[in-house]
Design an enzyme around this catalytic site. Structure first.
Site, PDB file in Angstrom:
ATOM      1  CG  ASP A  33     -11.761  -8.513  -0.688  1.00 26.44           C
ATOM      2  OD1 ASP A  33     -10.546  -7.925  -0.377  1.00 26.44           O
ATOM      3  OD2 ASP A  33     -12.718  -8.491  -0.144  1.00 26.44           O
TER       4      ASP A  33
ATOM      5  CG  MET B 299      -8.783  -5.893   8.349  1.00 29.50           C
ATOM      6  SD  MET B 299      -7.947  -7.715   8.120  1.00 29.50           S
ATOM      7  CE  MET B 299      -7.819  -8.203   9.803  1.00 29.50           C
ATOM      8  CD  GLU B 300      -5.434  -2.165   8.203  1.00 33.31           C
ATOM      9  OE1 GLU B 300      -6.280  -1.688   7.389  1.00 33.31           O
ATOM     10  OE2 GLU B 300      -4.892  -3.275   8.411  1.00 33.31           O
TER      11      GLU B 300
ATOM     12  N   GLY C  59     -12.511  -4.254   1.411  1.00 33.88           N
ATOM     13  CA  GLY C  59     -13.640  -5.098   0.743  1.00 33.88           C
ATOM     14  C   GLY C  59     -15.038  -4.403   0.628  1.00 33.88           C
TER      15      GLY C  59
ATOM     16  CD  GLU D 297      -3.011  -1.369   2.227  1.00 32.05           C
ATOM     17  OE1 GLU D 297      -3.997  -1.674   1.987  1.00 32.05           O
ATOM     18  OE2 GLU D 297      -2.395  -1.052   3.435  1.00 32.05           O
TER      19      GLU D 297
HETATM   20  N1  ADE Z   1      -9.367  -5.524   3.102  1.00 28.32           N
HETATM   21  C1  ADE Z   1      -9.502  -5.703   1.934  1.00 28.32           C
HETATM   22  N2  ADE Z   1     -10.256  -6.769   1.834  1.00 28.32           N
HETATM   23  C2  ADE Z   1     -10.837  -7.008   3.087  1.00 28.32           C
HETATM   24  C3  ADE Z   1     -11.758  -8.035   3.703  1.00 28.32           C
HETATM   25  N3  ADE Z   1     -12.207  -8.825   2.849  1.00 28.32           N
HETATM   26  N4  ADE Z   1     -11.743  -8.119   5.010  1.00 28.32           N
HETATM   27  C4  ADE Z   1     -11.042  -7.150   5.613  1.00 28.32           C
HETATM   28  N5  ADE Z   1     -10.055  -6.208   5.100  1.00 28.32           N
HETATM   29  C5  ADE Z   1     -10.154  -6.238   4.065  1.00 28.32           C
END
Ligand code: ADE
Length: 230
Positions: A196, A172-173, A78, A12
């Site tokens: 995703d 996640m951050e 995501g 990143e």
């Molecule tokens: N970052 C990118 N894709 C993610 C996902 N599916 N879950 C958590 N963090 C992500």
């Protein structure tokens, strides 16, 4: 004006490091920080490692040790919103922690006493992002981003997060950065490009699209750095 640019993973921040000038490395608290210049502005770049705890440490370090006046996060997410496809950009208008749960005591999901379920990002930085998006002719979504210490690859979990937090994307951050910047009164901004759809294919898609989506986000962030008024 010193601008922090933070990611969670090496992928990143690599596209940022490839474009800045005069980068100087400092290792601090088991992380590498790069003080550099971009278009005449001072920037400090770092990746935190994955998850809320590491993200909090890095955000606090960028502010308290390196003296950054604002923080921009660049990375991947995501998708929850079905309109968001791989490579699309979303900015957070607010961040919440989907895995923070003291509902046993009658509190809503994502809430702890003296905190907020959803922490808003800086309105000026959101405005800059919208101007850059128009200039680059890129679609830019805005919505709630939900954060948790879980890689979500499960449609039921994703739907639950969508329902409880009205979230458009998850990662996640972001909310950890939001808590730190909010407490330290530093303007912050979270940008994510979709890697995703947080479904059964998410692990595979994440590996396939991490690099390309991270670059979309990083390139956009550098255009924002240029557009930010000192
Ligand atoms: N970052 C990118 N894709 C993610 C996902 N599916 N879950 C958590 N963090 C992500």
């Amino acid at each position: 004006m010193k601008i922090a640019i933070m990611g969670a993973m090496p992928e990143e921040i690599e596209p940022l490091l490839a474009r800045v000038e005069n980068a100087r490395e400092t290792v601090y608290a088991a992380n590498t920080y790069y003080e550099a210049e971009y278009k005449g502005k001072e920037v400090v770049i770092a990746y935190s490692k994955i998850g809320k705890v590491f993200a909090s440490l890095t955000a606090a370090t960028l502010i308290e040790k390196f003296g950054c006046d604002m923080l921009l996060f660049s990375g991947v997410a995501g998708a929850i919103d079905p309109d968001l496809k791989v490579g699309d950009l979303i900015i957070a208008d607010g961040l919440c922690q989907h895995d923070l749960d003291i509902t046993a005591f009658g509190h809503p999901h994502g809430y702890v006493p003296e905190g907020k379920v959803c922490i808003p990002t800086d309105p000026y930085l959101r405005k800059v992002a919208k101007i850059v998006a128009i200039e680059k002719n890129l679609p830019l979504k805005e919505g709630i981003i939900a954060t948790g210490d879980q890689f979500v690859a499960n449609v039921e979990r994703k739907s639950w997060i969508a329902k409880i937090f009205d979230a458009h994307a998850l990662e996640m951050e972001g909310a950890a950065v939001a808590v730190v910047c909010n407490a330290l009164e530093v303007p912050f901004f979270i940008l994510r490009a979709i890697s995703d759809s947080a479904d059964l294919d998410a692990g595979f898609d994440f590996d396939a699209f991490l690099e390309s989506s991270a670059k979309v986000s990083a390139d956009f962030i550098l255009d924002m750095v240029e557009a930010i008024e000192q």
